[in-house]
Design a protein around this motif. Structure first.
Motif, PDB file in Angstrom:
ATOM      1  N   VAL A 213      34.347  45.778  33.460  1.00 24.60           N
ATOM      2  CA  VAL A 213      33.556  44.553  33.610  1.00 24.60           C
ATOM      3  C   VAL A 213      33.044  44.446  35.045  1.00 24.60           C
ATOM      4  CG1 VAL A 213      33.633  42.036  33.525  1.00 24.60           C
ATOM      5  CG2 VAL A 213      34.847  43.381  31.803  1.00 24.60           C
ATOM      6  N   GLN A 214      31.777  44.106  35.178  1.00 22.37           N
ATOM      7  CA  GLN A 214      31.199  43.939  36.518  1.00 22.37           C
ATOM      8  C   GLN A 214      31.584  42.554  37.044  1.00 22.37           C
ATOM      9  OE1 GLN A 214      27.078  44.669  35.603  1.00 22.37           O
ATOM     10  NE2 GLN A 214      27.280  46.881  35.780  1.00 22.37           N
ATOM     11  N   GLY A 215      32.850  42.417  37.351  1.00 21.13           N
ATOM     12  CA  GLY A 215      33.399  41.146  37.826  1.00 21.13           C
ATOM     13  C   GLY A 215      34.883  41.320  38.085  1.00 21.13           C
ATOM     14  N   ASN A 216      35.603  40.201  38.226  1.00 18.34           N
ATOM     15  CA  ASN A 216      37.027  40.289  38.519  1.00 18.34           C
ATOM     16  C   ASN A 216      37.870  40.105  37.254  1.00 18.34           C
ATOM     17  OD1 ASN A 216      37.165  37.478  38.014  1.00 18.34           O
ATOM     18  ND2 ASN A 216      36.814  36.994  40.166  1.00 18.34           N
ATOM     19  N   PHE A 217      39.184  40.132  37.438  1.00 16.90           N
ATOM     20  CA  PHE A 217      40.101  40.013  36.297  1.00 16.90           C
ATOM     21  C   PHE A 217      39.901  38.712  35.534  1.00 16.90           C
ATOM     22  CE2 PHE A 217      43.972  38.035  34.685  1.00 16.90           C
ATOM     23  CZ  PHE A 217      44.383  38.968  33.738  1.00 16.90           C
ATOM     24  N   ASP A 218      39.752  37.618  36.235  1.00 17.92           N
ATOM     25  CA  ASP A 218      39.627  36.322  35.586  1.00 17.92           C
ATOM     26  C   ASP A 218      38.396  36.262  34.684  1.00 17.92           C
ATOM     27  OD1 ASP A 218      41.914  34.995  37.000  1.00 17.92           O
ATOM     28  OD2 ASP A 218      40.690  35.510  38.733  1.00 17.92           O
ATOM     29  N   GLN A 219      37.304  36.893  35.122  1.00 18.27           N
ATOM     30  CA  GLN A 219      36.100  36.943  34.296  1.00 18.27           C
ATOM     31  C   GLN A 219      36.311  37.826  33.067  1.00 18.27           C
ATOM     32  OE1 GLN A 219      33.748  38.220  37.692  1.00 18.27           O
ATOM     33  NE2 GLN A 219      32.438  36.404  37.502  1.00 18.27           N
ATOM     34  N   ALA A 220      37.035  38.919  33.261  1.00 17.95           N
ATOM     35  CA  ALA A 220      37.347  39.796  32.130  1.00 17.95           C
ATOM     36  C   ALA A 220      38.203  39.064  31.099  1.00 17.95           C
ATOM     37  CB  ALA A 220      38.071  41.052  32.615  1.00 17.95           C
ATOM     38  N   LEU A 221      39.153  38.286  31.581  1.00 20.76           N
ATOM     39  CA  LEU A 221      40.033  37.551  30.674  1.00 20.76           C
ATOM     40  C   LEU A 221      39.266  36.495  29.878  1.00 20.76           C
ATOM     41  CD1 LEU A 221      42.857  37.087  29.597  1.00 20.76           C
ATOM     42  CD2 LEU A 221      43.296  35.556  31.542  1.00 20.76           C
TER      43      LEU A 221
ATOM     44  N   PHE B 172      37.589  34.725  24.465  1.00 19.00           N
ATOM     45  CA  PHE B 172      36.559  34.320  23.499  1.00 19.00           C
ATOM     46  C   PHE B 172      36.557  35.248  22.285  1.00 19.00           C
ATOM     47  CE2 PHE B 172      32.403  34.341  21.537  1.00 19.00           C
ATOM     48  CZ  PHE B 172      32.092  32.979  21.463  1.00 19.00           C
ATOM     49  N   ILE B 173      36.554  36.550  22.550  1.00 23.80           N
ATOM     50  CA  ILE B 173      36.474  37.512  21.449  1.00 23.80           C
ATOM     51  C   ILE B 173      37.683  37.391  20.525  1.00 23.80           C
ATOM     52  CG2 ILE B 173      36.554  39.982  20.885  1.00 23.80           C
ATOM     53  CD1 ILE B 173      34.775  40.454  23.338  1.00 23.80           C
TER      54      ILE B 173
ATOM     55  N   PRO C  42      38.690  39.093  14.390  1.00 27.32           N
ATOM     56  CA  PRO C  42      40.040  39.509  13.974  1.00 27.32           C
ATOM     57  C   PRO C  42      40.658  40.532  14.931  1.00 27.32           C
ATOM     58  CG  PRO C  42      38.410  40.643  12.637  1.00 27.32           C
ATOM     59  CD  PRO C  42      37.647  39.649  13.485  1.00 27.32           C
ATOM     60  N   VAL C  43      40.829  40.112  16.166  1.00 28.08           N
ATOM     61  CA  VAL C  43      41.383  40.957  17.219  1.00 28.08           C
ATOM     62  C   VAL C  43      42.535  40.199  17.872  1.00 28.08           C
ATOM     63  CG1 VAL C  43      40.893  42.150  19.392  1.00 28.08           C
ATOM     64  CG2 VAL C  43      39.113  41.992  17.628  1.00 28.08           C
ATOM     65  N   ALA C  44      43.660  40.859  18.085  1.00 29.75           N
ATOM     66  CA  ALA C  44      44.838  40.204  18.657  1.00 29.75           C
ATOM     67  C   ALA C  44      44.815  40.250  20.180  1.00 29.75           C
ATOM     68  CB  ALA C  44      46.114  40.862  18.143  1.00 29.75           C
ATOM     69  N   LEU C  45      44.985  39.104  20.800  1.00 29.99           N
ATOM     70  CA  LEU C  45      45.102  39.006  22.252  1.00 29.99           C
ATOM     71  C   LEU C  45      46.515  39.423  22.662  1.00 29.99           C
ATOM     72  CD1 LEU C  45      44.082  37.806  25.059  1.00 29.99           C
ATOM     73  CD2 LEU C  45      45.204  35.709  24.340  1.00 29.99           C
ATOM     74  N   VAL C  46      46.637  40.356  23.599  1.00 32.16           N
ATOM     75  CA  VAL C  46      47.975  40.769  24.039  1.00 32.16           C
ATOM     76  C   VAL C  46      48.186  40.575  25.543  1.00 32.16           C
ATOM     77  CG1 VAL C  46      48.426  42.330  22.117  1.00 32.16           C
ATOM     78  CG2 VAL C  46      47.244  43.210  24.148  1.00 32.16           C
TER      79      VAL C  46
END
Length: 351
Positions: A130-138, A143-144, A149-153
């Motif tokens: 991601v062209q950004g930092n960790f917080d933006q990636a999170l 959202f996704i 149907p994707v599990a957040l880990v």
């Protein structure tokens, strides 16, 4: 006795059902190493290092990840996803592969140690920078995983903290009691939250009669909990805790306040010095973020915080091979070239 992994060993303390697959890479059962030399510098009765770098993928993340992945498998998910500064991605990829799931990892571009990135790639994860930092990636991951149907880990997943709390059980079991202080690095703040949760559960079950004071340490360039506000552009050599808006913010503050502990900052210089001291004086090689706990304890010792009779446990969250480049930079100029001659080697050694 064969160590079965945390799902079996700590089953009574975990949210498992008869349908939960007992996957394992034999995580947990990491050593609690007594200090050889630093104890005298700190000036306490006992100083121990809980070396979580001895977990299968080299960090404490494996404890929580095995529970999160097992529950995702139980729920019928086929894809798991996380944002990561490195260790989470390595752990998620390994345990997803063990469970037969696909793993997607979002990393901040150019902000991840190669040792960790290589693990995720070798385990077959799909890695997106991601062209950004960790917080933006999170934010993207949250959202996704809430719309598909994707599990957040990530540690926002409560099962992660359930697994991570088992380290506190081991501290008590291996130490034969409760330390006066437990010090650990703080980045996304899931670990301090989990340890405190574990200690409180033991206390509620009357397995222990006292609770430790929690000492959390953030890098000075990424210390939102110390400042009391998010850091928009966190900067620190300790990539594993380079997080400006911790997901477990409230849990960390609760751990600090309920235990009458503290959360403070240490500089990158103090972190790197502690990393080198651990390697040279205790024989333990950790990644920079792991050394934040030791840096913090050494700092508090200089401030005469300890009275001399305490027992302190420092959590070392990840192995030094996670980020060898930082270690090599500290050792520049240490390698001396020599001819393939016994005489010359003997001369240099002064024998």
């Amino acid at each position: 006795m064969r160590w079965p992994g945390i799902l079996e060993y700590f089953a009574d303390y975990l949210p498992l059902t008869k349908k939960t697959p007992l996957i394992t890479l034999h995580e947990g059962n990491t050593p609690l190493i007594p200090s050889s030399r630093l104890r005298q510098k700190v000036g306490v009765k006992g100083l121990f290092f809980k070396f979580e770098g001895m977990n299968p993928t080299g960090s404490f993340k494996d404890r929580g990840m095995v529970v999160a992945i097992a529950k995702a498998k139980e729920d019928g998910k086929e894809i798991v996803m996380c944002a990561s500064t490195g260790n989470t991605s390595a752990s998620a990829a390994a345990y997803a592969r063990k469970a037969g799931l696909n793993c997607v990892v979002l990393i901040p571009q150019g902000k991840i140690a190669l040792g960790k990135l290589s693990q995720a790639l070798m385990h077959g994860a799909q890695v997106l920078a991601v062209q950004g930092n960790f917080d933006q990636a999170l934010e993207v991951v949250r959202f996704i995983t809430s719309h598909y149907p994707v599990a957040l880990v990530n540690s926002l997943n409560p099962y992660r903290l359930e697994g991570q709390k088992t380290a506190s059980f081991e501290v008590v079991e291996w130490l034969g009691g409760v330390p006066d202080f437990l010090a650990l690095p703080v980045g996304n703040a899931g670990n301090i939250t989990a340890y405190w949760k574990g200690f409180k559960e033991l206390y509620t079950r009357k397995k222990i009669t006292s609770l430790p004071k929690m000492l959390g340490f953030q890098a000075a360039g990424a210390c939102p909990l110390v400042l009391g506000k998010p850091v928009a552009n966190p900067q620190t050599v300790a990539t594993a805790i380079r997080i400006g808006n911790p997901a477990s913010w409230q849990g960390a503050i609760a751990a600090k306040e309920e235990s009458q502990g503290l959360i403070e900052a240490v500089t990158d210089e103090e972190i790197l010095q502690a990393q080198k001291i651990l390697a040279e004086e205790e024989g333990i090689f950790v990644e920079p973020a792991s050394a934040a706990s030791v840096a913090g304890v050494l700092k508090k010792a200089r401030e005469a915080f300890f009275r001399g009779m305490e027992t302190v446990v420092c959590v070392l969250t990840g192995h030094g091979l996670k980020d060898p480049d930082i270690a090599m930079k500290q050792c520049e100029g240490s390698i001396e070239e020599v001819a393939p001659s016994v005489e010359e080697v003997v001369k240099i050694l002064g024998l």
